[in-house]
Design an enzyme around this catalytic site. Structure first.
Site, PDB file in Angstrom:
ATOM      1  N   GLU A  59       0.907  -1.264  -0.131  1.00 31.99           N
ATOM      2  CA  GLU A  59      -0.084  -0.212   0.056  1.00 31.99           C
ATOM      3  C   GLU A  59       0.974   1.256  -0.109  1.00 31.99           C
ATOM      4  OE1 GLU A  59      -0.039  -2.519   2.015  1.00 31.99           O
ATOM      5  OE2 GLU A  59       0.225  -1.633   4.056  1.00 31.99           O
ATOM      6  N   CYS A  80      -5.375 -14.016   0.818  1.00 29.97           N
ATOM      7  CA  CYS A  80      -6.490 -14.827   0.161  1.00 29.97           C
ATOM      8  C   CYS A  80      -7.544 -15.039   1.573  1.00 29.97           C
ATOM      9  CB  CYS A  80      -5.945 -16.378  -0.166  1.00 29.97           C
ATOM     10  SG  CYS A  80      -5.364 -17.240   1.152  1.00 29.97           S
TER      11      CYS A  80
HETATM   12  C1  LIG Z   1      -0.738 -15.958  -0.486  1.00 30.49           C
HETATM   13  S1  LIG Z   1       0.736 -15.354   0.269  1.00 30.49           S
HETATM   14  C2  LIG Z   1       1.745 -15.422  -1.265  1.00 30.49           C
HETATM   15  C3  LIG Z   1       2.888 -16.407  -1.098  1.00 30.49           C
HETATM   16  C4  LIG Z   1       3.743 -16.326  -2.077  1.00 30.49           C
HETATM   17  N1  LIG Z   1       3.316 -16.369  -3.655  1.00 30.49           N
HETATM   18  C5  LIG Z   1       4.691 -17.532  -1.982  1.00 30.49           C
HETATM   19  O1  LIG Z   1       5.153 -18.149  -3.089  1.00 30.49           O
HETATM   20  O2  LIG Z   1       5.298 -17.729  -0.985  1.00 30.49           O
HETATM   21  C6  LIG Z   1       0.569 -13.688   0.482  1.00 30.49           C
HETATM   22  C7  LIG Z   1       1.728 -12.919   1.013  1.00 30.49           C
HETATM   23  O3  LIG Z   1       1.233 -11.536   1.054  1.00 30.49           O
HETATM   24  C8  LIG Z   1       2.230 -10.956   2.032  1.00 30.49           C
HETATM   25  N2  LIG Z   1       1.464  -9.465   2.316  1.00 30.49           N
HETATM   26  C9  LIG Z   1       0.099  -9.498   2.923  1.00 30.49           C
HETATM   27  N3  LIG Z   1      -0.224  -8.314   2.999  1.00 30.49           N
HETATM   28  C10 LIG Z   1       0.898  -7.539   2.340  1.00 30.49           C
HETATM   29  C11 LIG Z   1       1.286  -5.974   2.097  1.00 30.49           C
HETATM   30  N4  LIG Z   1       0.171  -5.329   2.640  1.00 30.49           N
HETATM   31  N5  LIG Z   1       2.479  -5.735   1.538  1.00 30.49           N
HETATM   32  C12 LIG Z   1       3.144  -6.609   1.216  1.00 30.49           C
HETATM   33  N6  LIG Z   1       2.927  -8.077   1.507  1.00 30.49           N
HETATM   34  C13 LIG Z   1       1.830  -8.376   2.055  1.00 30.49           C
HETATM   35  C14 LIG Z   1       2.028 -12.044   3.231  1.00 30.49           C
HETATM   36  O4  LIG Z   1       3.070 -11.596   3.968  1.00 30.49           O
HETATM   37  C15 LIG Z   1       2.216 -13.281   2.369  1.00 30.49           C
HETATM   38  O5  LIG Z   1       3.506 -13.745   2.215  1.00 30.49           O
END
Ligand SMILES: C[S@@+](CC[C@H](N)C(=O)[O-])C[C@H]1O[C@@H](n2cnc3c(N)ncnc32)[C@H](O)[C@@H]1O
Length: 493
Positions: A59, A80
């Site tokens: 953000e 998710c």
């Molecule tokens: C569904 S996981 C994605 C995992 C990734 N594709 C992997 O292979 O490990 C969602 C990720 O988004 C990160 N996340 C959640 N909110 C976020 C934010 N506002 N800014 C950056 N990262 C964020 C979480 O820490 C998490 O690692």
């Protein structure tokens, strides 16, 4: 010279998207990866040392920052939780969607808008308001797009992980590969990108089974090379599914004989002695047991398929033993692909009994026996491994049964049936736990979960990351193989 695609990896976690890029064979450079999770970032850094990783909230990204990176592709799997079927489905009202909405806001403002976008999320996202906003933002930027609902099972991987995917392209689309703008969810990928997975698994398994301190066994390399030619020609005929598993077994050292002898150190053998003293049911089970011990040659599979089911408590072929609520939690598509997948054994670690001790289920977890998804090395399916694996039993991931002693399995099955019928196991005491204990149940190791997610053999964890932390980040990650197929499709000229 082929251009190098400049990639921005958002919500990068442990780098599942980065691994998929490697696997896709395209020329790329990950310009930056962004995530807020410190453990995931530590693992990402460990594996992708040269990549610029920003530990910050998405953000906070600005138009100027993204424009400056001159990126061609965005890969992302946003959080998710706002969309999961079992969650509250707060969608755009969930604070965890905020960063993604911010991104959708930035996209049309970019001077250097990327040409390719790939989004991964859970089933449920397709019917969310967030998805509608994503489509609107992409249409504003003149993207062609296509949405998919895919599970690794349809690619031959014995792991259920039904996920939503969207690929979007701003370049003119080749009409021969018309994947875009059908406006309907697709449940399969065009055959032109059908992957040569069997060859890949064969190579990975080869490394797992035969990698010694001195390096890979040279005989295996030459055998693999000849198999590579075979599988290449098979895949040119779009028929790589036809590579028989016995060939794969031959290469992976899991041939019938080897399997019967000592391949699966955790398979305890029934030598058939004393069968006369057993009940009829025991004999049928013993027969089943033999079938599974021999890792099913093609012939045996067909001759036994009606009456011989895997000798495993509460596995998918013994659905009657399952708790109904657990059945409901399984992906609807699972049964369609079951049977087409590779056996689980190709994804398991080949290690000593001593090594697996740390993954043994403690007694307190054995009490949850009736809700476990128990599997077996010759089985072709596991349920989705979630970030709760190791904490929660129900629906969090499968458990491996290491013993196949007919008597023990029969007793455990009966115990389970009784408990399911009574809908209660509250008064289970030492006697009942002892019955379950004999099955030698263990958790999948993080490496095995990573194998099922198709992470490369080279992918590794820093030493100070605990098993629970590994399970959590793996459960949050994605199936590398499925994403790599979509990247290929997305960038196909
Ligand atoms: C569904 S996981 C994605 C995992 C990734 N594709 C992997 O292979 O490990 C969602 C990720 O988004 C990160 N996340 C959640 N909110 C976020 C934010 N506002 N800014 C950056 N990262 C964020 C979480 O820490 C998490 O690692």
């Amino acid at each position: 010279m082929t251009e190098i695609i400049r990639v921005l990896e958002l919500y990068s976690g442990i780098g599942g998207m980065h691994c998929a890029l490697q696997d896709s064979g395209i020329k790329y450079e990950v310009v930056a990866a962004i995530d807020v999770n410190t453990t995931a970032n530590k693992i990402y850094r460990h594996n992708f040392k040269g990549t610029y990783l920003i530990e910050n909230g998405i953000e906070k990204l600005t138009v100027t920052q993204i424009d400056r990176m001159k990126i061609d592709m965005i890969l992302m799997s946003p959080p998710c939780q706002p969309f999961t079927r079992v969650g509250k489905k707060l969608d755009i009202d969930d604070l965890r969607t905020k960063s993604f909405l911010h991104l959708l806001d930035l996209l049309p403002q970019l001077t250097h808008c990327p040409s390719y976008i790939l989004v991964e999320n859970v089933k449920g996202f397709e019917e969310s308001q967030t998805r509608d906003l994503l489509i609107k933002a992409l249409q504003k930027c003149q993207f062609h797009l296509q949405e998919y609902m895919l599970t690794p099972l349809q690619f031959g991987i014995p792991n259920s992980r039904l996920r939503y995917y969207m690929i979007a392209n701003r370049l003119p689309v080749n009409p021969n590969y018309s994947w875009s703008n059908t406006e309907q969810l697709c449940y399969s990928v065009p055959s032109v990108v059908q992957p040569n997975l069997r060859y890949k698994i064969l190579c990975d398994t080869e490394k797992r089974c035969y990698h010694t301190d001195k390096g890979v066994n040279p005989d295996m390399i030459s055998m693999l090379n000849s198999k590579k030619e075979e599988t290449n020609s098979l895949s040119q005929n779009s028929d790589c599914e036809n590579m028989s598993e016995s060939k794969l077994d031959e290469c992976t050292g899991c041939s019938k004989n080897k399997c019967e002898e000592e391949d699966w150190m955790f398979v305890s053998h029934n030598d058939g002695e004393g069968e006369s003293s057993k009940t009829n049911e025991d004999q049928v089970l013993a027969k089943r047991l033999k079938t599974k011990h021999s890792c099913d040659t093609e012939e045996e599979k067909h001759s036994n398929e009606d009456d011989l089911k895997p000798l495993c408590c509460m596995c998918d072929n013994e659905n009657r033993l399952m708790d109904e609520s657990q059945l409901l939690r399984q992906d609807d598509e699972t049964e369609v692909y079951h049977g087409k997948c590779l056996q689980l054994q190709h994804f398991l670690e080949k290690q000593s009994a001593e090594y697996f001790k740390k993954y043994k289920l403690p007694d307190k977890d054995l009490k949850r026996f009736i809700v476990m998804d128990v599997v077996f090395p010759c089985i072709r399916k596991t349920i989705c491994f979630t970030k709760r694996y190791g904490h929660y039993m129900e629906g969090a991931g499968s458990i491996i049964q290491m013993s196949t002693e007919a008597e023990d399995v029969t007793r455990a099955c009966q115990l389970k049936m009784e408990a399911v019928e009574k809908k209660n196991n509250k008064n289970w005491g030492e006697k009942e736990i002892d019955i379950v204990r004999k099955l030698q149940l263990r958790y999948f190791s993080p490496r095995e979960i990573a194998n099922l997610l198709c992470f490369p053999e080279t992918f590794d964890f820093p030493e100070d990351v605990s098993t629970i932390q590994k399970n959590r980040v793996l459960g949050n990650s994605l199936n590398v193989h499925v994403v790599s197929v979509l990247i290929r499709l997305l960038t196909m000229k």
